[in-house]
Every structure is written in C-alpha cells, then in structure tokens.
Design a protein around this motif. Sequence first.
Motif, short mmCIF file in Angstrom:
data_model
loop_
_atom_site.label_atom_id
_atom_site.label_comp_id
_atom_site.label_asym_id
_atom_site.label_seq_id
_atom_site.Cartn_x
_atom_site.Cartn_y
_atom_site.Cartn_z
N GLN A 1 -4.45 89.13 14.04
CA GLN A 1 -5.90 89.91 13.63
C GLN A 1 -5.32 91.29 13.06
O GLN A 1 -5.98 91.75 12.07
CB GLN A 1 -6.81 89.86 15.02
CG GLN A 1 -8.24 90.19 14.41
CD GLN A 1 -9.10 90.51 15.55
OE1 GLN A 1 -8.75 90.48 16.74
NE2 GLN A 1 -10.29 90.79 15.16
N GLU B 1 -5.76 94.20 4.74
CA GLU B 1 -7.03 94.68 3.91
C GLU B 1 -6.55 95.63 2.98
O GLU B 1 -6.97 96.10 2.14
CB GLU B 1 -8.00 94.66 4.59
CG GLU B 1 -8.86 93.47 5.21
CD GLU B 1 -9.12 92.53 4.08
OE1 GLU B 1 -9.44 92.88 2.86
OE2 GLU B 1 -9.47 91.29 4.45
N ASP C 1 -13.00 88.09 10.39
CA ASP C 1 -11.72 88.78 10.62
C ASP C 1 -11.84 89.90 11.77
O ASP C 1 -10.92 89.90 12.69
CB ASP C 1 -11.25 89.39 9.37
CG ASP C 1 -10.84 88.15 8.46
OD1 ASP C 1 -10.54 86.90 9.01
OD2 ASP C 1 -10.42 88.57 7.33
N LYS D 1 -5.00 85.91 0.61
CA LYS D 1 -4.61 86.81 1.82
C LYS D 1 -3.48 86.07 2.79
O LYS D 1 -2.59 86.71 3.35
CB LYS D 1 -5.74 87.31 2.54
CG LYS D 1 -6.51 88.62 1.88
CD LYS D 1 -7.69 89.12 2.78
CE LYS D 1 -8.88 88.50 2.43
NZ LYS D 1 -9.90 89.10 3.00
N ARG E 1 -14.94 88.80 6.20
CA ARG E 1 -14.52 90.11 6.68
C ARG E 1 -15.03 90.23 8.12
O ARG E 1 -14.07 90.71 9.19
CB ARG E 1 -14.96 91.40 5.80
CG ARG E 1 -14.20 91.43 4.63
CD ARG E 1 -12.84 91.68 4.61
NE ARG E 1 -12.49 92.90 5.28
CZ ARG E 1 -12.59 94.03 4.94
NH1 ARG E 1 -12.82 94.25 3.29
NH2 ARG E 1 -12.37 95.19 5.49
N LEU F 1 -3.65 91.23 9.61
CA LEU F 1 -4.55 90.86 8.57
C LEU F 1 -5.46 92.16 8.43
O LEU F 1 -5.70 92.43 7.21
CB LEU F 1 -5.49 89.84 9.03
CG LEU F 1 -6.39 89.28 7.92
CD1 LEU F 1 -5.61 88.60 6.72
CD2 LEU F 1 -7.36 88.02 8.60
N MET F 2 -5.78 92.89 9.47
CA MET F 2 -6.73 94.23 9.03
C MET F 2 -5.96 95.20 8.02
O MET F 2 -6.43 95.56 7.42
CB MET F 2 -7.00 94.87 10.48
CG MET F 2 -7.94 93.97 11.17
SD MET F 2 -9.48 93.62 10.07
CE MET F 2 -10.25 95.05 10.07
#
Lengths: 405, 68
Positions: free
Chosen positions: A277, A284, B18, A362, B15, A280-281
């Motif tokens: 998690q 971004e 996530d 992604k 988003r 993945l952030m």
Amino acid sequence: MTLHWQPSAPEHVPPELMVDFDFFKIPEGLKDPAQIWHGLVRDGAPPIFYTPHNGGHWVFLKYDDIVEGYRDFEKFSTYQTPIPPIEPFPVVMPQGVDPPEHTVFRMLLAPMFTPLAVRRMTEHLQQRAEKLIAGFADKGECDFIADYASIFPTSTFLELFGLPQERLPEFLALSEVFFRSTDPDARAQNLNDIYAVLEDLFREKERNPGNDIASTIVTARDADGNQHKWIDILNCGFLLFVAGLDTVTNTMTYVWRYLATTPEARAYFRSKLDDPQAFLMAIEELMRINAVSNIYRRVTHDFEYKGIRFKRNDRIILPNTVANRDPSIFSNPQSIDLDRKVNNHVTFGVGPHRCIGSHLAKREIMISMQEWLKHIPDFELAPDQAEASVFGGSVMGFTSLKLRW
Amino acid sequence: MKVVANLNVCQGHARCEDICPEVFSTDAIEGKVVIENPEFPPELEEKVRLAVRNCPEGALRIAKGAKA
C-alpha cells in the motif's frame, strides 16, 4: 525562446497569444525532454497560447484548463486529433470517439482492466518480471530500455491478447517503427503491417476464442445481438497496442533514471517491499512527476473559452507534466515527495476517457520495481549515459538508459 | 459520519480504494467505487478524508451526521 512570435497567426488568434514552440524539438544538451514544457511556464508563456508549428495548435498550461480539456468532450473532442494532422489515421477505439459512441467499447473493455482484474494478473506479471531481470542481473549492467522497459509491457500485451511470447521480436519491431520512425513511407507501411497482424489475430480468435482480451472483443455482441463492426474491432485492438506500450516503457525509463540517481529513493522503496500500500502511494508521486504523455484534443465547434476564440478543428495539446506541477494545485510542485498526501495528478487523464489501463500500468511498474530492487538493490547511470538522446512529441522519453551495478 | 459517492462522476481511478480499502472498493464491471458501509468509524476519518481529497474527479463527499 522567442515569445510573442509574430508570423502566420490564424485570423482568430491574437498576436499576443502566439508562441514559437515546437514540442517535437528538444534543444541539444537538454537531459529531460519534459523541461521544454516547464521552460514555457518559467518564461511566462500565456496560460493558453497558440503555436504555428506542427500544423498549428493551442497549448493549455493551467491545471484547471487541462482538466476542462479532458472533461468537456462536447467542446474538446478526441476524434481525429493527431498533431501534426496525419491523414488517414485510424480512429482508435474507443479513445478516438466521444460519448455516447465511446461508451459501448469502454464498457466492453472495462471489466478486463478493473483493479480486481489487474490484481489477478499479479502472479504472471511477477513471473515475467523476475525472469527478465534474472537474465541480466549477474552481468552488472544493462540498457534498461532495450533489455527491460520495452520488452516487459510488450510481453504483457501478448499475454493479454492470448498470443505466444515467441512473437515478442515481431511486436517489438512493429512498435519500434510505430513509435520512433519519422519516415512517412515507413510509417504508412507500418500501419498496414499492424492492421494485418490484428486482422489475423481477430480472425483466429473468432474461430478459436480463448480467455483473452482479443477473444472478448471479437465475440462480444452489440445491443442487437450482432458482432461489432469489424473495423471497430480492429481499431480497438490498435488502441490497446498504441496506448499500453510506449507510455509504460517511457514512464519506467523516467522512474529508473530517477532511482539510479537517487539513493534515498531506492532505500525508501526497498524499505516498503513488504508494504504494497505504501509502495503504491509512493508510485503515485512518481506518476505525477514523470508524466510522459502530451494529449491531443480537437475543437468541435466555434466558441469562446476564457475570453479566447477557438475555431472548429483547432487542435489543442494538454501537457500532463505541466498540470502536475501547477503551483495552484500542488504544494512544492517541483520536488518529489514520496509521502505526498494529496496528489490529484492527471497522468492518466480525467473524465470519460480516463486511461483505462492505469491500474495495469501502475501494477506493471510496481511489480517491476519490486522485482528489480530484490535482485539489484543498488545501481547507477553508466558513465556513457550522458550521450543518450531524448525525444519529444506526444510521448516523451529516452532512446537508451544504460545502468550499471 | 458517512461518505457518499457520485457514480455519475466516478471514472474508476480507484485512488480511494488504494488509500482506504477498509471503506472503499471497486466493482468488477466498470471498476467504479463501491462503498459497502457508508458509515465509517472515527478512527478511519483521516484516511477517508484523504481518499475524498485524492479523488481526481471530486466524486466523493463526507456527509456529516447524516443517516444512511
């Protein structure tokens, strides 16, 4: 750079909105092609301006206008947008048509690209990434683009389309010409070649459907129970070929270039290998700062927007990299903050044409980074990397990225 | 507190999922947001607010004190 450049303004463009800007031309010595766009902002170009290059087109430089360009498809269409205008050019389906026509194929493709569907691909993506990286990890060096970033998304495409991995060289050759060639004859022949491959592929899947995207498209039925128009089927295959290869390749190259030159970033991602998690952030933020696509729109009818006259068929470019560093939206927009809390970047667009492959892209990048850092925790640019060339255009990037470890 | 989504505006960026998978998921057909239980506990408020602020379409909003 000359601002307020005078010659050949179309009659509806006031001279003060003319800027001498060619988005294919990267000045010698510039190491990051995206900087031509940020240079415009630094030099005080008007937030909406017109350049006569490449057939003439507008450029939006503010986040809000770029978002409007994406959302308001009744003003800013995706139909027949190439810059410079290329005729004939296929209608990429459904990206190249507007709602409601767009909705039919969008809905057909959507289930195959949801986060749920993409999570199910994780294991296969991991296996392919691991195999590729293990192939050169012991060598201590690679050309990241030739050895990984162009291969991985193409091999994903083959898997999604139910094609054997043995056809990788053929598809790499097709995409090399499609994305890099500037020779009009080679480009025309290449389009024919791609469509011939798609024709064979869909005919084969029509006869022997499997559990893949090509089969889903070719066996789908419209509201009246008929197969979709054959040309739409081909154009949809073409979209998936065009949209998912070069963008991922070049985004990855930007990311690896950043990792190669930023030990703290490598350490950060290594520390998050067991925390998908957080991983993945942080990705971004890499998506925000490494937005490779400059997206085209076409004006559908004469209108005024923000006091500026637009005429039917005017072309517009929406540079994502500029929107993503708009100081009115992002705090410290030029700095990379892997823990950025609010990050409404437009790298995948917004509105009805939001990149349908964003979750796959992604996931491909995340898995590639994870597998890479497990095998090659530290790496740097090779000394001769400085000579590598860069290119501008609709997708910006590099022609090679030599790494060593 | 309660969080609501406008599905006409949601484009499936995911988003929210996530950032706060405890509250948001996405469907298997269009990939749009699914909020199974709009009422969220106070300990998730910060994450839910972040999810709302990170929606590129502005499709999420927090409705204070409203009942489902």
